[in-house]
Design an enzyme around this catalytic site. Sequence first.
Site, mmCIF file in Angstrom:
data_model
loop_
_atom_site.group_PDB
_atom_site.id
_atom_site.type_symbol
_atom_site.label_atom_id
_atom_site.label_comp_id
_atom_site.label_asym_id
_atom_site.label_seq_id
_atom_site.Cartn_x
_atom_site.Cartn_y
_atom_site.Cartn_z
ATOM 1 N N SER A 153 0.838 -1.195 0.000
ATOM 2 C CA SER A 153 0.000 0.000 0.000
ATOM 3 C C SER A 153 0.879 1.254 0.000
ATOM 4 C CB SER A 153 -0.976 -0.045 1.186
ATOM 5 O OG SER A 153 -2.011 0.897 1.023
ATOM 6 N N ASP A 259 -9.309 -5.201 -5.340
ATOM 7 C CA ASP A 259 -8.680 -3.989 -4.807
ATOM 8 C C ASP A 259 -9.122 -2.791 -5.646
ATOM 9 O OD1 ASP A 259 -7.070 -1.997 -3.792
ATOM 10 O OD2 ASP A 259 -5.180 -3.041 -4.172
ATOM 11 N N HIS A 289 -7.666 -5.369 -0.872
ATOM 12 C CA HIS A 289 -6.546 -4.573 -0.392
ATOM 13 C C HIS A 289 -6.178 -5.011 1.029
ATOM 14 C CE1 HIS A 289 -3.985 -1.082 -1.144
ATOM 15 N NE2 HIS A 289 -4.086 -0.815 0.154
#
Length: 320
Positions: A153, A259, A289
Amino acid sequence: MTRLKAAVITAVTRSTRRRDGTINRTLLAALVWKAKPSPKPIKGISTTDHTVDASRGLWVRLFSPAAVQPGTAIPIIVYFHGGGFAYHSASTLAYDALCRRIAGSAHARVVSVEYRLAPEHRFPAAYDDGFDALRWIDDADVRFSSVFLAGDSAGGNIAHHVARRAVAEKETLRRVRVNGVVEIQPFFGGEEATASELRLDGRVPFGSRESYEWLWRTFLPAGSSLDGKWSNVFGPGSDSGSEDWTDFPATMVIIGGLDLLQDRQRMYCEGIRGRGVEVTAVEYPNAFHGFFVFTELPEAKKMTIDIADFVRTHFSPACS
């Protein structure tokens, strides 16, 4: 059960957001479990904490396979945790466990970086701390065969930009040369929503465009466009397309089919591939995610194996 866990994590992070754009760190500390360093090996991996710069609270957690003698040269993976530049820590229990798994699977030392968080420390603090972690490795009394940057991320975003700086300022590093970059669902943004953001917004775990935009506002300078190169590497407000990409290391990008950010990650892959970078895009169709912290998911185990394969393929046998 996985969705319930994800919902609890989302509730915790949202409950600590204040209306003025700050984060209630006291409440957050009470709600998030931390792991202490363990010089005595756990599952074959020992951990020790090392200060990089006490004045700014910059430190790293070193994960070392117990079967490897201290002076032996093996790969080092510098890891940047996720959390939208604002959350989590190298000592967060889930990240301590993740780095332990990566160290064991890749047979590598992992250096997890405790970089400064927004909004208390905005751009470019996280990037500066990431590069200074490389300086620490450069000067530390540790041998290595090769160096990789990795992160998930926001940490994947940091890994990209630290790699760019490591190439541009390589003359300032005596021993460290980045052999490869692993970006796990990297955090990129943009002013205009992509198809995957529109399709999945609010429908999957950790999938809120509003939350992502809030996090970008806490990190970037006030008034910044999300189309600048820090959030949108090849966006209309970026000069990345005209920059020199020579020597940018081979890059692995892990993309989840559930995601929101998957379209941006694919565009990033296309962008760096078009500049001559070797790109390995690994897609997990059922991954949302942050899936990798849920060890009950088969994709979480597969990810550590895929990372280990990438490291073995791109490591340098030369010792430093």
